[in-house]
Scaffold this motif. Structure first.
Motif, PDB file in Angstrom:
ATOM      1  N   TYR A  76      44.646  36.724  51.757  1.00 51.91           N
ATOM      2  CA  TYR A  76      44.166  38.077  51.469  1.00 51.91           C
ATOM      3  C   TYR A  76      45.316  39.062  51.266  1.00 51.91           C
ATOM      4  O   TYR A  76      45.334  39.802  50.281  1.00 51.91           O
ATOM      5  N   ASP A  77      46.261  39.110  52.198  1.00 51.07           N
ATOM      6  CA  ASP A  77      47.355  40.080  52.108  1.00 51.07           C
ATOM      7  C   ASP A  77      48.183  39.869  50.844  1.00 51.07           C
ATOM      8  O   ASP A  77      48.499  40.828  50.136  1.00 51.07           O
ATOM      9  N   ALA A  78      48.533  38.630  50.563  1.00 55.03           N
ATOM     10  CA  ALA A  78      49.365  38.337  49.394  1.00 55.03           C
ATOM     11  C   ALA A  78      48.633  38.698  48.106  1.00 55.03           C
ATOM     12  O   ALA A  78      49.210  39.329  47.206  1.00 55.03           O
ATOM     13  N   VAL A  79      47.375  38.329  48.002  1.00 51.74           N
ATOM     14  CA  VAL A  79      46.599  38.631  46.795  1.00 51.74           C
ATOM     15  C   VAL A  79      46.381  40.140  46.680  1.00 51.74           C
ATOM     16  O   VAL A  79      46.477  40.707  45.588  1.00 51.74           O
ATOM     17  N   ALA A  80      46.144  40.819  47.788  1.00 53.12           N
ATOM     18  CA  ALA A  80      45.974  42.280  47.758  1.00 53.12           C
ATOM     19  C   ALA A  80      47.246  42.963  47.258  1.00 53.12           C
ATOM     20  O   ALA A  80      47.175  43.914  46.470  1.00 53.12           O
ATOM     21  N   ARG A  81      48.416  42.480  47.685  1.00 51.45           N
ATOM     22  CA  ARG A  81      49.679  43.047  47.209  1.00 51.45           C
ATOM     23  C   ARG A  81      49.843  42.838  45.706  1.00 51.45           C
ATOM     24  O   ARG A  81      50.293  43.732  44.988  1.00 51.45           O
ATOM     25  N   ILE A  82      49.465  41.662  45.229  1.00 49.48           N
ATOM     26  CA  ILE A  82      49.557  41.368  43.797  1.00 49.48           C
ATOM     27  C   ILE A  82      48.613  42.277  43.018  1.00 49.48           C
ATOM     28  O   ILE A  82      48.994  42.872  42.005  1.00 49.48           O
ATOM     29  N   LEU A  83      47.383  42.406  43.488  1.00 52.27           N
ATOM     30  CA  LEU A  83      46.412  43.266  42.806  1.00 52.27           C
ATOM     31  C   LEU A  83      46.870  44.717  42.803  1.00 52.27           C
ATOM     32  O   LEU A  83      46.738  45.418  41.792  1.00 52.27           O
ATOM     33  N   ALA A  84      47.426  45.190  43.913  1.00 49.51           N
ATOM     34  CA  ALA A  84      47.937  46.564  43.977  1.00 49.51           C
ATOM     35  C   ALA A  84      49.071  46.759  42.977  1.00 49.51           C
ATOM     36  O   ALA A  84      49.148  47.796  42.303  1.00 49.51           O
ATOM     37  N   ILE A 104      49.523  45.093  40.158  1.00 54.81           N
ATOM     38  CA  ILE A 104      48.944  45.079  38.810  1.00 54.81           C
ATOM     39  C   ILE A 104      48.235  46.403  38.518  1.00 54.81           C
ATOM     40  O   ILE A 104      48.366  46.966  37.433  1.00 54.81           O
ATOM     41  N   ILE A 105      47.496  46.921  39.495  1.00 54.16           N
ATOM     42  CA  ILE A 105      46.812  48.211  39.319  1.00 54.16           C
ATOM     43  C   ILE A 105      47.837  49.316  39.065  1.00 54.16           C
ATOM     44  O   ILE A 105      47.636  50.184  38.212  1.00 54.16           O
ATOM     45  N   ASP A 106      48.945  49.282  39.786  1.00 49.70           N
ATOM     46  CA  ASP A 106      50.011  50.264  39.598  1.00 49.70           C
ATOM     47  C   ASP A 106      50.576  50.187  38.182  1.00 49.70           C
ATOM     48  O   ASP A 106      50.761  51.218  37.522  1.00 49.70           O
TER      49      ASP A 106
END
Length: 93
Positions: A72-80, A82-84
């Motif tokens: 979860y944490d790693a994927v959330a960082r990646i998604l954040a 990409i959103i940025d």
């Protein structure tokens, strides 16, 4: 699990906030399959993020399964990230 040096791996996730409790593994592969996943992402204008350790973890999952809590944490960082990038690109248009 990290891939052997020189072997490309790729995984694709999808997330439907209305249906899924967590992102699901849509595709995974190595070598030519990985290259096809990356080409389809590029052709579809989908952002790609490189992280060998996350990709290695995703390679252990069955297709269609939700990612486990340990990712979860790693994927959330990646998604954040990409959103940025997407929001910065939208601001430039």
């Amino acid at each position: 699990m990290k891939p052997k040096r020189g072997i490309k791996i790729a995984a694709a996730l999808k997330y439907d906030v209305k249906k899924d409790g967590a992102p699901r593994l849509l595709a995974k592969g190595k070598g030519l399959v990985a290259q096809k996943i990356l080409e389809r992402a590029q052709d579809g204008g989908i952002d790609v993020h490189e992280d060998a350790s996350v990709a290695g973890g995703l390679m252990q999952l069955d297709l269609g399964s939700e990612i486990p809590e340990c990712l979860y944490d790693a994927v959330a960082r990646i998604l954040a990230h990409i959103i940025d990038i997407d929001s910065k690109e939208a601001g430039e248009k």
